[in-house]
Design a protein around this motif. Structure first.
Motif, mmCIF file in Angstrom:
data_model
loop_
_atom_site.group_PDB
_atom_site.id
_atom_site.type_symbol
_atom_site.label_atom_id
_atom_site.label_comp_id
_atom_site.label_asym_id
_atom_site.label_seq_id
_atom_site.Cartn_x
_atom_site.Cartn_y
_atom_site.Cartn_z
ATOM 1 N N LEU A 148 82.726 70.203 29.236
ATOM 2 C CA LEU A 148 82.047 68.910 29.339
ATOM 3 C C LEU A 148 82.286 68.380 30.746
ATOM 4 O O LEU A 148 83.367 67.883 31.069
ATOM 5 N N ASN A 149 81.262 68.531 31.579
ATOM 6 C CA ASN A 149 81.370 68.178 32.995
ATOM 7 C C ASN A 149 80.959 66.711 33.225
ATOM 8 O O ASN A 149 80.388 66.080 32.350
ATOM 9 N N LYS A 150 81.234 66.251 34.411
ATOM 10 C CA LYS A 150 80.921 64.885 34.860
ATOM 11 C C LYS A 150 81.671 63.843 34.029
ATOM 12 O O LYS A 150 81.114 62.808 33.652
ATOM 13 N N SER B 279 85.694 66.919 35.719
ATOM 14 C CA SER B 279 84.683 66.542 36.692
ATOM 15 C C SER B 279 84.705 67.594 37.789
ATOM 16 O O SER B 279 85.659 67.681 38.552
ATOM 17 N N ALA B 280 83.661 68.400 37.827
ATOM 18 C CA ALA B 280 83.610 69.473 38.830
ATOM 19 C C ALA B 280 83.670 68.892 40.232
ATOM 20 O O ALA B 280 84.166 69.525 41.157
ATOM 21 N N LYS B 281 83.168 67.672 40.361
ATOM 22 C CA LYS B 281 83.157 67.039 41.687
ATOM 23 C C LYS B 281 84.556 66.623 42.111
ATOM 24 O O LYS B 281 84.877 66.646 43.292
ATOM 25 N N LEU B 282 85.377 66.217 41.140
ATOM 26 C CA LEU B 282 86.701 65.692 41.479
ATOM 27 C C LEU B 282 87.792 66.743 41.349
ATOM 28 O O LEU B 282 88.654 66.867 42.208
ATOM 29 N N SER C 58 69.664 73.012 33.209
ATOM 30 C CA SER C 58 69.650 72.675 34.624
ATOM 31 C C SER C 58 70.264 71.292 34.834
ATOM 32 O O SER C 58 70.069 70.391 34.025
ATOM 33 N N GLY C 59 71.036 71.154 35.894
ATOM 34 C CA GLY C 59 71.581 69.845 36.242
ATOM 35 C C GLY C 59 72.911 69.506 35.590
ATOM 36 O O GLY C 59 73.456 68.424 35.801
ATOM 37 N N MET C 60 73.452 70.431 34.794
ATOM 38 C CA MET C 60 74.726 70.167 34.120
ATOM 39 C C MET C 60 75.909 70.320 35.083
ATOM 40 O O MET C 60 76.996 69.806 34.828
ATOM 41 N N GLY C 61 75.695 71.072 36.163
ATOM 42 C CA GLY C 61 76.747 71.194 37.177
ATOM 43 C C GLY C 61 77.384 72.570 37.271
ATOM 44 O O GLY C 61 78.503 72.707 37.763
ATOM 45 N N LYS C 62 76.669 73.605 36.851
ATOM 46 C CA LYS C 62 77.223 74.968 36.893
ATOM 47 C C LYS C 62 77.551 75.395 38.322
ATOM 48 O O LYS C 62 78.611 75.958 38.585
ATOM 49 N N SER C 63 76.627 75.120 39.228
ATOM 50 C CA SER C 63 76.851 75.565 40.611
ATOM 51 C C SER C 63 77.915 74.716 41.299
ATOM 52 O O SER C 63 78.700 75.228 42.101
ATOM 53 N N THR C 64 77.959 73.435 40.967
ATOM 54 C CA THR C 64 79.016 72.575 41.510
ATOM 55 C C THR C 64 80.376 73.098 41.051
ATOM 56 O O THR C 64 81.335 73.164 41.821
ATOM 57 N N LEU C 65 80.436 73.505 39.795
ATOM 58 C CA LEU C 65 81.667 74.065 39.230
ATOM 59 C C LEU C 65 82.022 75.383 39.924
ATOM 60 O O LEU C 65 83.182 75.629 40.270
ATOM 61 N N ARG D 104 72.119 70.838 43.380
ATOM 62 C CA ARG D 104 70.996 69.914 43.374
ATOM 63 C C ARG D 104 70.826 69.184 44.707
ATOM 64 O O ARG D 104 69.699 68.998 45.174
ATOM 65 N N GLU D 105 71.942 68.783 45.325
ATOM 66 C CA GLU D 105 71.849 68.065 46.598
ATOM 67 C C GLU D 105 71.024 68.869 47.592
ATOM 68 O O GLU D 105 70.129 68.374 48.247
ATOM 69 N N LEU D 106 71.348 70.165 47.627
ATOM 70 C CA LEU D 106 70.675 71.043 48.572
ATOM 71 C C LEU D 106 69.200 71.170 48.223
ATOM 72 O O LEU D 106 68.328 71.057 49.079
ATOM 73 N N HIS E 29 64.967 73.484 39.191
ATOM 74 C CA HIS E 29 66.088 74.392 38.978
ATOM 75 C C HIS E 29 66.639 74.847 40.322
ATOM 76 O O HIS E 29 65.933 75.429 41.128
ATOM 77 N N THR E 30 67.911 74.580 40.532
ATOM 78 C CA THR E 30 68.512 74.897 41.813
ATOM 79 C C THR E 30 68.845 76.376 41.906
ATOM 80 O O THR E 30 68.594 77.026 42.904
ATOM 81 N N THR E 31 69.442 76.886 40.841
ATOM 82 C CA THR E 31 69.863 78.279 40.837
ATOM 83 C C THR E 31 68.750 79.114 40.226
ATOM 84 O O THR E 31 68.327 78.869 39.103
HETATM 85 N N1 GTP Z 1 79.119 62.552 38.895
HETATM 86 C C1 GTP Z 1 79.177 63.877 38.889
HETATM 87 N N2 GTP Z 1 78.108 64.598 39.282
HETATM 88 C C2 GTP Z 1 78.198 65.944 39.254
HETATM 89 C C3 GTP Z 1 79.374 66.614 38.819
HETATM 90 N N3 GTP Z 1 79.151 67.944 38.878
HETATM 91 C C4 GTP Z 1 77.886 68.095 39.336
HETATM 92 N N4 GTP Z 1 77.308 66.900 39.573
HETATM 93 C C5 GTP Z 1 75.963 66.649 40.090
HETATM 94 O O1 GTP Z 1 74.989 67.095 39.162
HETATM 95 C C6 GTP Z 1 73.843 67.610 39.848
HETATM 96 C C7 GTP Z 1 73.512 69.002 39.346
HETATM 97 O O2 GTP Z 1 74.548 69.890 39.713
HETATM 98 P P1 GTP Z 1 74.298 71.452 39.916
HETATM 99 O O3 GTP Z 1 75.627 72.057 40.170
HETATM 100 O O4 GTP Z 1 73.221 71.696 40.908
HETATM 101 O O5 GTP Z 1 73.755 71.823 38.453
HETATM 102 P P2 GTP Z 1 73.394 73.270 37.836
HETATM 103 O O6 GTP Z 1 73.844 73.246 36.425
HETATM 104 O O7 GTP Z 1 73.943 74.346 38.688
HETATM 105 O O8 GTP Z 1 71.802 73.257 37.905
HETATM 106 P P3 GTP Z 1 70.782 74.540 37.960
HETATM 107 O O9 GTP Z 1 71.178 75.363 39.138
HETATM 108 O O10 GTP Z 1 69.428 73.917 38.105
HETATM 109 O O11 GTP Z 1 70.959 75.259 36.670
HETATM 110 C C8 GTP Z 1 74.191 67.560 41.330
HETATM 111 O O12 GTP Z 1 73.600 66.408 41.882
HETATM 112 C C9 GTP Z 1 75.705 67.462 41.337
HETATM 113 O O13 GTP Z 1 76.217 66.803 42.456
HETATM 114 C C10 GTP Z 1 80.498 65.811 38.419
HETATM 115 O O14 GTP Z 1 81.559 66.290 38.025
HETATM 116 N N5 GTP Z 1 80.333 64.462 38.460
#
Ligand code: GTP
Ligand code: ZN
Length: 296
Positions: A115-117, A145-148, A168-175, A188-190, A199-201
């Motif tokens: 459970l991210n974010k 929180s993958a970001k923190l 998509s957008g759950m944060g897999k690539s951030t993780l 997503r930022e990129l 879809h980023t990835t």
């Molecule tokens: N607040 C917050 N935002 C996050 C966190 N992890 C990821 N994000 C944001 O969520 C958005 C999607 O993150 P990605 O890592 O691109 O998601 P993804 O699951 O890889 O998406 P796809 O590649 O499309 O499958 C981005 O804007 C991230 O910055 C987190 O822990 N906290």
């Protein structure tokens, strides 16, 4: 000395019609399947001919895949652990989780839900509520929180080949970027900056995890998905994918009970007594009916 005819390696990126292969000596090569199909997946151990054709793959310990009525979509080969990534915000489909769990059970992968974010605290209670049926069936849930700070996941990754799956957008690539220094997985930022769509990835990639924190661990990042068809599974295999049903199987009045309208159904009784979540029985019925009627 003559060159060996076949080289061996592991597929580390799957682009559909071609693959990136890490050879035994650590160098990278491009490989192509022979025919029109793409029968290989990231994680596959393959043989490569001198002209770059992939001639075959080693027996797989597992193959995670989904399917619709027309074709199978391979996600990862030889993974040992499914990391189902969901987020507090945006919300997620719990039915998609049940689907992926069935596919993982079928291939002998164990599953952890991430459970991210968790930093988006206002949305935490609703996400936890949606996950309650999975906690009840014994599924491990890691909040982070993958970001923190992605470190809560580290103890679960050593010695495993873990595959990140989620919408998509759950944060897999951030993780991925948090766990693998230098991974530079596009997030997503990129993609917003490049305006490259939702879809980023767009392809799956395998990374080695740092040996000091996760010895022997690898991680596969995969493209976000909205659908997870189970067309390739029989009703029995779907049923097997509902781990909390197992203690009750064989206890229904009818041996071939579908847990629908039949009398004396042990699964329905378990739902009535609160042992099995209604939501999970709903998912089961949905998958069985799709399987019969050919949707998804
Ligand atoms: N607040 C917050 N935002 C996050 C966190 N992890 C990821 N994000 C944001 O969520 C958005 C999607 O993150 P990605 O890592 O691109 O998601 P993804 O699951 O890889 O998406 P796809 O590649 O499309 O499958 C981005 O804007 C991230 O910055 C987190 O822990 N906290
Ligand atoms: Zn029944």
């Amino acid at each position: 000395m003559s060159k060996p005819l076949l080289r061996r390696g592991t597929i580390v990126a799957a682009f559909g019609r071609h693959y990136e292969i890490e050879l035994a000596d650590g160098t990278l090569a491009t490989g192509f399947p022979r025919g029109k199909k793409s029968p290989f997946a990231v994680g596959d151990e393959v043989e490569l001919s001198a002209d770059g054709q992939i001639t075959g793959h080693a027996p797989r310990r597992s193959l995670l895949y989904r399917s619709d009525a027309y074709r199978e979509k391979l996600i990862a080969a030889n993974a040992t652990q499914l990391l189902l990534v969901v987020a507090t915000d945006p919300s997620f489909s719990d039915m998609l989780l049940s689907r992926a769990l069935v596919a993982a059970e079928h291939q002998g992968l164990h599953t952890t839900i991430v459970l991210n974010k968790s930093d988006l605290a206002a949305a935490l209670p609703a996400a936890r509520k949606l996950l309650a049926p999975f906690v009840a069936l014994g599924c491990r849930v890691v909040e982070l929180s993958a970001k923190l700070d992605a470190s809560p996941l580290l103890p679960l990754l050593a010695g495993e080949c873990s595959v990140l799956v989620g919408q998509s957008g759950m944060g897999k690539s951030t993780l991925t970027n948090a766990l693998v220094p230098g991974a530079a997985a596009p997030t997503r930022e990129l993609s917003t900056a490049l305006d490259s769509g939702k879809h980023t990835t767009t392809y799956a990639r395998l990374y080695k995890l740092p040996s000091d924190t996760c010895p022997g661990g690898t991680l596969i990042d995969s493209p976000g998905l909205q659908e997870f068809g189970l067309k390739h599974l029989t009703p029995q295999e779907i049923e097997f994918g509902f781990a909390e049903f197992r203690p009750f199987l064989g206890q229904c009045r009818f041996r071939d009970c579908q847990h629908q309208a039949e009398p004396d159904c042990a699964i329905k009784a378990a739902v009535a007594s609160g042992v099995i979540h209604q939501r999970r029985l709903d998912h089961f019925r949905q998958f069985i009916s799709e399987n019969r009627h050919g949707s998804h």
